[in-house]
Write a protein that holds these residues in place. Structure first.
Motif, PDB file in Angstrom:
ATOM      1  N   GLU A  49      -3.175   5.807  -2.105  1.00 15.63           N
ATOM      2  CA  GLU A  49      -2.748   6.424  -3.358  1.00 15.63           C
ATOM      3  C   GLU A  49      -2.519   5.370  -4.433  1.00 15.63           C
ATOM      4  N   LYS A  50      -2.033   4.205  -4.000  1.00 14.05           N
ATOM      5  CA  LYS A  50      -1.713   3.124  -4.945  1.00 14.05           C
ATOM      6  C   LYS A  50      -1.613   1.830  -4.162  1.00 14.05           C
ATOM      7  N   GLN A  51      -1.865   0.712  -4.812  1.00 13.64           N
ATOM      8  CA  GLN A  51      -1.574  -0.570  -4.186  1.00 13.64           C
ATOM      9  C   GLN A  51      -1.115  -1.554  -5.249  1.00 13.64           C
ATOM     10  N   PHE A  52      -0.199  -2.411  -4.836  1.00 13.04           N
ATOM     11  CA  PHE A  52       0.351  -3.436  -5.720  1.00 13.04           C
ATOM     12  C   PHE A  52       0.133  -4.793  -5.069  1.00 13.04           C
ATOM     13  N   ASN A  78       9.401   8.015  -6.368  1.00  8.33           N
ATOM     14  CA  ASN A  78       8.261   7.173  -6.751  1.00  8.33           C
ATOM     15  C   ASN A  78       8.545   5.674  -6.684  1.00  8.33           C
ATOM     16  N   LEU A 104       5.518   4.100  -8.755  1.00  6.48           N
ATOM     17  CA  LEU A 104       4.153   4.616  -8.667  1.00  6.48           C
ATOM     18  C   LEU A 104       3.586   5.026 -10.019  1.00  6.48           C
ATOM     19  N   ASN A 105       4.456   5.230 -10.995  1.00 10.44           N
ATOM     20  CA  ASN A 105       3.990   5.614 -12.324  1.00 10.44           C
ATOM     21  C   ASN A 105       3.654   4.418 -13.211  1.00 10.44           C
ATOM     22  N   TYR A 118       0.840  -1.189   0.000  1.00  9.72           N
ATOM     23  CA  TYR A 118       0.000   0.000   0.000  1.00  9.72           C
ATOM     24  C   TYR A 118       0.880   1.246   0.000  1.00  9.72           C
ATOM     25  N   ASN A 144       1.476   0.846 -13.319  1.00 13.68           N
ATOM     26  CA  ASN A 144       0.399   0.125 -12.650  1.00 13.68           C
ATOM     27  C   ASN A 144       0.674  -1.373 -12.568  1.00 13.68           C
ATOM     28  N   ASP A 145       0.213  -1.970 -11.484  1.00 10.51           N
ATOM     29  CA  ASP A 145       0.045  -3.424 -11.337  1.00 10.51           C
ATOM     30  C   ASP A 145       1.332  -4.224 -11.140  1.00 10.51           C
TER      31      ASP A 145
END
Length: 354
Positions: A52-55, A72, A88-89, A40, A91-92
């Motif tokens: 903000e983002k999750q992987f 990032n 962070l730039n 997270y 995805n996935d």
């Protein structure tokens, strides 16, 4: 402030070295025993904490370290023996994956001085040093035992340390010839050497049965001082210039294993701990003669506060580098990240809860 890592049990939390409002949490399903992991990236806002983002990862994740040169990016330690770099730039998926360890990777740490390398340590008894630009590791350092924690010195780009299941803290200096020592320059027996005849014993040096060491951290102001902790519940600080001289402070109070410790980035004598007894505690190691914190004196230092809001094993804690001293974050197996002010837990009122 609180954030729920729903379905995932927290293992590690790290503040961004670039922003006071950004955090990263490594968490795993089923307490990290089997199943997926999730990373997270969280933002602290006036309206609370938002993701903000999750992987998602196919295996558990046990630790995370922010890049010291790219705001990032972060590197993650995985249960499948891999080390993954996320951006962070993107995805996935990770932008890079390394898989050289033969067992679970339990710790990662970015070089705080040179900022161009990071290290990982594994249950396979090795530490590996990496560059984000290279496809293979730069160097492998053997520890010959399950290594739970590794850390670069915040004072030197060449000094690296670790603690392991064999109850020793190892200090490596990469400037030395590799030869047969593999850059090992100090081996500190955390629980004391065998008793010897004669001599004046160090009152801090109790010869205790060896226990697994799970965590350690370098003091941010005193370049030769680090602290260790683990299964036997005691936090010890050492001066690496005297590796067999015993601890310079012993901090006692936790009821179960200490999973994570972190020296304050603001105060030279203060450190924070997270334990399987479901508490996070703040300590003074007693080295600051002007320290006026009230507390319970123990072995050269004192406990000066306690936070007991978590309801499961506390596994990670980190200080915010920015702003007024005292802000920190903690994670636990209760699927919660808590952001709190250490100062609010300090003083006699904290001990009344014990």
């Amino acid at each position: 402030m609180e954030f729920r890592t729903q379905g995932y049990n927290g293992y590690a939390v790290k503040y961004s070295p670039f922003f006071d409002s950004r955090l990263c949490v490594a968490a795993s399903a089923n307490y990290g025993i089997v199943g997926n992991g999730r990373v997270y990236v969280l933002q602290l806002t006036p309206q609370g904490i938002r993701a903000e983002k999750q992987f998602n990862t196919q295996d558990s994740v046990y630790d995370v370290a922010w890049s010291e040169r790219n705001e990032n990016q972060m590197v993650v330690a995985s249960g499948d023996g891999s080390v993954k770099l996320f951006d962070l730039n993107v995805n996935d998926f990770p932008v890079k994956t390394w898989k050289e360890h033969n067992r679970e990777v339990y710790a990662v740490h970015w070089n705080l001085v040179s900022k161009d390398t990071f290290a990982s340590s594994s249950w396979d008894g090795t530490i590996k040093i990496w560059s984000p630009e290279r496809d293979t590791s730069i160097l492998t350092l053997p520890t010959h035992s399950c290594t739970y924690s590794t850390a670069w010195s915040p004072h030197s780009p060449s000094i690296l340390s670790s603690v392991s299941s064999d109850s020793h803290c190892r200090i490596f200096d990469l400037r030395t010839p590799a030869s047969s020592s593999n850059h090992l320059v100090a081996l500190i027996p955390i629980h004391g050497p065998p008793p010897t005849l004669g001599g004046t014993p160090n009152p801090m040096q109790r010869n205790m049965p060896p226990a697994e060491a799970l965590t350690h951290d370098w003091n941010k102001y005193r370049s030769t001082v680090l602290a260790t902790a683990g299964v036997d519940t005691i936090i010890r600080s050492f001066d690496v210039r005297n590796p067999r001289g015993g601890p310079i402070a012993m901090l006692e109070g936790h009821k179960y294993a200490v999973r994570k410790i972190a020296w304050s980035p603001h105060l030279s004598d203060v450190l924070l701990s997270a334990s399987y007894d479901m508490t996070c505690r703040v300590w003074s190691d007693g080295t600051n003669n002007t320290n006026t914190h009230p507390g319970i004196a123990t072995g050269g230092g004192s406990q000066i506060g306690q936070m007991d809001r978590h309801t499961e094993f506390c596994t990670g804690v980190d200080w915010c580098l920015f702003g007024s001293e005292g802000w920190c974050a903690s994670v636990a197996w209760d699927e919660r990240l808590l952001v709190w002010d250490v100062r609010s837990q300090m003083g006699p009122q904290a001990h009344g809860q014990q």
